[in-house]
Write a protein that holds these residues in place. Structure first.
Motif, PDB file in Angstrom:
ATOM      1  N   ARG A 109       1.023  -1.124  -0.072  1.00 30.11           N
ATOM      2  CA  ARG A 109      -0.131   0.127   0.007  1.00 30.11           C
ATOM      3  C   ARG A 109       0.981   1.345   0.029  1.00 30.11           C
ATOM      4  O   ARG A 109       0.519   2.220  -0.628  1.00 30.11           O
ATOM      5  CB  ARG A 109      -0.889  -0.045   1.362  1.00 30.11           C
ATOM      6  N   ASP A 110       1.989   1.266   0.885  1.00 31.69           N
ATOM      7  CA  ASP A 110       2.779   2.363   0.769  1.00 31.69           C
ATOM      8  C   ASP A 110       3.600   2.584  -0.555  1.00 31.69           C
ATOM      9  O   ASP A 110       3.507   3.911  -0.938  1.00 31.69           O
ATOM     10  CB  ASP A 110       4.115   2.082   1.995  1.00 31.69           C
ATOM     11  N   VAL A 111       4.048   1.674  -1.310  1.00 29.50           N
ATOM     12  CA  VAL A 111       4.382   1.825  -2.682  1.00 29.50           C
ATOM     13  C   VAL A 111       3.520   2.230  -3.469  1.00 29.50           C
ATOM     14  O   VAL A 111       3.866   3.281  -4.425  1.00 29.50           O
ATOM     15  CB  VAL A 111       5.137   0.460  -3.001  1.00 29.50           C
ATOM     16  N   TRP A 112       2.280   1.780  -3.359  1.00 27.91           N
ATOM     17  CA  TRP A 112       1.167   2.244  -4.376  1.00 27.91           C
ATOM     18  C   TRP A 112       1.026   3.691  -4.207  1.00 27.91           C
ATOM     19  O   TRP A 112       0.778   4.447  -5.115  1.00 27.91           O
ATOM     20  CB  TRP A 112      -0.046   1.413  -3.914  1.00 27.91           C
ATOM     21  N   LEU A 113       0.788   4.225  -2.984  1.00 22.58           N
ATOM     22  CA  LEU A 113       0.522   5.497  -2.660  1.00 22.58           C
ATOM     23  C   LEU A 113       1.758   6.442  -3.469  1.00 22.58           C
ATOM     24  O   LEU A 113       1.701   7.461  -3.937  1.00 22.58           O
ATOM     25  CB  LEU A 113       0.543   5.916  -1.299  1.00 22.58           C
ATOM     26  N   ALA A 114       3.138   5.905  -3.066  1.00 25.35           N
ATOM     27  CA  ALA A 114       4.203   6.871  -3.653  1.00 25.35           C
ATOM     28  C   ALA A 114       4.254   6.721  -5.108  1.00 25.35           C
ATOM     29  O   ALA A 114       4.508   7.660  -5.764  1.00 25.35           O
ATOM     30  CB  ALA A 114       5.673   6.044  -3.182  1.00 25.35           C
ATOM     31  N   VAL A 115       4.071   5.397  -5.722  1.00 29.57           N
ATOM     32  CA  VAL A 115       4.205   5.337  -7.221  1.00 29.57           C
ATOM     33  C   VAL A 115       3.268   6.431  -7.890  1.00 29.57           C
ATOM     34  O   VAL A 115       3.456   7.070  -8.837  1.00 29.57           O
ATOM     35  CB  VAL A 115       3.537   4.070  -7.661  1.00 29.57           C
ATOM     36  N   GLY A 116       1.907   6.513  -7.211  1.00 32.54           N
ATOM     37  CA  GLY A 116       1.232   7.724  -7.766  1.00 32.54           C
ATOM     38  C   GLY A 116       1.803   9.151  -7.918  1.00 32.54           C
ATOM     39  O   GLY A 116       1.516   9.656  -9.015  1.00 32.54           O
ATOM     40  N   GLN A 117       2.692   9.292  -7.099  1.00 27.64           N
ATOM     41  CA  GLN A 117       3.253  10.603  -6.914  1.00 27.64           C
ATOM     42  C   GLN A 117       4.200  10.775  -7.977  1.00 27.64           C
ATOM     43  O   GLN A 117       4.972  11.839  -8.532  1.00 27.64           O
ATOM     44  CB  GLN A 117       4.181  10.949  -5.430  1.00 27.64           C
ATOM     45  N   ALA A 118       4.852   9.236  -8.470  1.00 27.61           N
ATOM     46  CA  ALA A 118       6.043   9.220  -9.315  1.00 27.61           C
ATOM     47  C   ALA A 118       5.836   9.232 -10.764  1.00 27.61           C
ATOM     48  O   ALA A 118       6.397   9.360 -11.442  1.00 27.61           O
ATOM     49  CB  ALA A 118       6.864   8.028  -8.980  1.00 27.61           C
ATOM     50  N   LEU A 119       4.273   9.166 -10.919  1.00 26.04           N
ATOM     51  CA  LEU A 119       3.779   9.125 -12.300  1.00 26.04           C
ATOM     52  C   LEU A 119       4.401  10.021 -13.348  1.00 26.04           C
ATOM     53  O   LEU A 119       4.195   9.856 -14.557  1.00 26.04           O
ATOM     54  CB  LEU A 119       2.420   8.660 -12.477  1.00 26.04           C
TER      55      LEU A 119
END
Length: 381
Positions: A109-119
């Motif tokens: 879940r943490d990585v999912w939230l961060a990947v959203g910021q990285a797109l």
């Protein structure tokens, strides 16, 4: 040293490769929990990333409120364009809950939230923060296949430390389970899963276009679930794996609430969900016993390899682990994967705003001045 290709493109460490790659077009996601605070391994990772100079580093943080301010200030000491994303802040939790995305907290879940910021960056690299041997070349090595027409790149390495074989969950659970399934089912997805030399490695890179379409497991099934999504989106031709060379990180006990036996339940469910997504219908009545037989055979092989190399090897202990892992094999429960960002009911901007407000509040409570806060909602989408 070997140079054999798998069905996915395999890049080997034959001559200490140091490729030139566009790290300035790359966001690096480094998930952390409170146990990484000021740790030697995490400090090495951050110091080496300073030499990489990526476009951004995003640290999704899972920690209690009273630890957030000091964590932020520690991260701010590094010469990086770094965003701390507090994943368990009250506004973030409320945002997720309001859209039916609440549930198990974990690394996925943490990585999912961060990947959203990285797109908004062209490439995204994800790796752990507990690597004692971390090298600045990990990021360029993971990125290199993406410059050669691949959309997904996975790291691998040998887990040999302290005169012993590690990587136990991969060696004794993932690989024998995939082999057992492949013995009964002729399915490309099983060939794909078997092609990766260390499928549970936390290091991977992908194009942001691919990551927009990826559903994420919530916790320890992250690595396996990502492989399943990469199979669907990139397939054999556009997937690669990269030898990262020497690699050491923290080890987990077999038992306990965060031990390998608990992890095996989530990893096993992720494996079985991936294969059922792609048409494999396992016989759950016989699968644990068949896996156990295969696992015992793997133990025999590893014992031979360890003896050949003069390594210590606990044959009895590894057989016990196989028996413990067999108990984790069961039909997957309800699908609680997080949606692809292309299909999510919330936006990365909403997450960033909620996390920024949570961070500001936590820092104010900790007596920290907000004037130099780099986590405010100023990043472009």
């Amino acid at each position: 040293m070997e140079y054999v290709q798998e069905r996915v493109t395999t890049l080997h460490d034959l001559a200490d490769p140091r490729p030139k790659t566009p790290t300035d077009r790359c966001a690096v996601v480094v998930p952390m929990t409170e146990r990484e605070y000021a740790g030697l391994a995490a400090e090495r990772v951050l110091s080496e990333l300073e030499r990489v100079d990526p476009a951004r580093v995003i640290v999704p943080l899972r920690a209690p409120a009273d630890k957030v301010a000091q964590f932020h200030d520690w991260l701010a000491e590094y010469d990086l364009n770094l965003q701390t994303l507090w994943c368990t802040g009250p506004r973030v939790e409320s945002l997720l809950d309001a859209h039916g995305l609440d549930g198990t907290r974990g690394k996925g879940r943490d990585v999912w939230l961060a990947v959203g910021q990285a797109l908004s960056d062209e490439y995204v690299v994800v790796h752990d923060a507990d690597t004692k041997t971390y090298s600045r070349w990990y990021v360029p090595r993971l990125l290199y296949p993406l410059l050669e027409g691949h959309d997904f790149s996975k790291g691998y390495y040998a887990r040999v430390e302290n005169n012993r074989l590690y990587g136990r969950l991969f060696r004794l659970f993932y690989s024998p389970l995939v082999r057992t399934l492949a013995d009964e089912h002729d399915a490309p997805v099983l060939d794909y899963l078997a092609s990766f030399r260390y499928a549970l490695a936390g290091e991977f890179a992908a194009t942001s276009d691919l990551l927009r379409t990826v559903r994420f497991q919530r916790s320890w099934g992250l690595e396996v679930g990502t492989l399943g999504e990469a199979f669907a989106e990139a397939g054999f031709r556009r997937s690669a794996q990269v030898d990262l060379g020497a690699y050491e990180h923290d080890h987990r006990a077999v038992s306990g609430p965060t031990g390998l036996s608990d992890m095996s339940q989530t990893v096993g469910e992720a494996i079985l969900r991936v294969v059922t997504d792609h048409g494999v219908d396992p016989d759950y009545e016989t699968l644990p016993a068949r896996y156990r037989e295969t696992g015992f055979d793997f133990v025999r092989r590893y014992a031979t390899d360890a003896a050949y190399n003069g390594l210590e090897y606990d044959r009895s202990g590894e057989r016990e682990q196989v028996s413990t892992y067999a108990e984790a094999i069961r039909r997957p429960g309800p699908d609680r994967r997080l949606p692809a960002w292309d299909d999510a009911p919330i936006t990365p901007a909403e997450v960033r705003q909620a996390a920024s407000e949570d961070m500001a509040e936590a820092r104010a409570a900790g007596g920290v001045d907000r004037d130099t806060d780099e986590d405010e909602a100023t990043d472009e989408e």
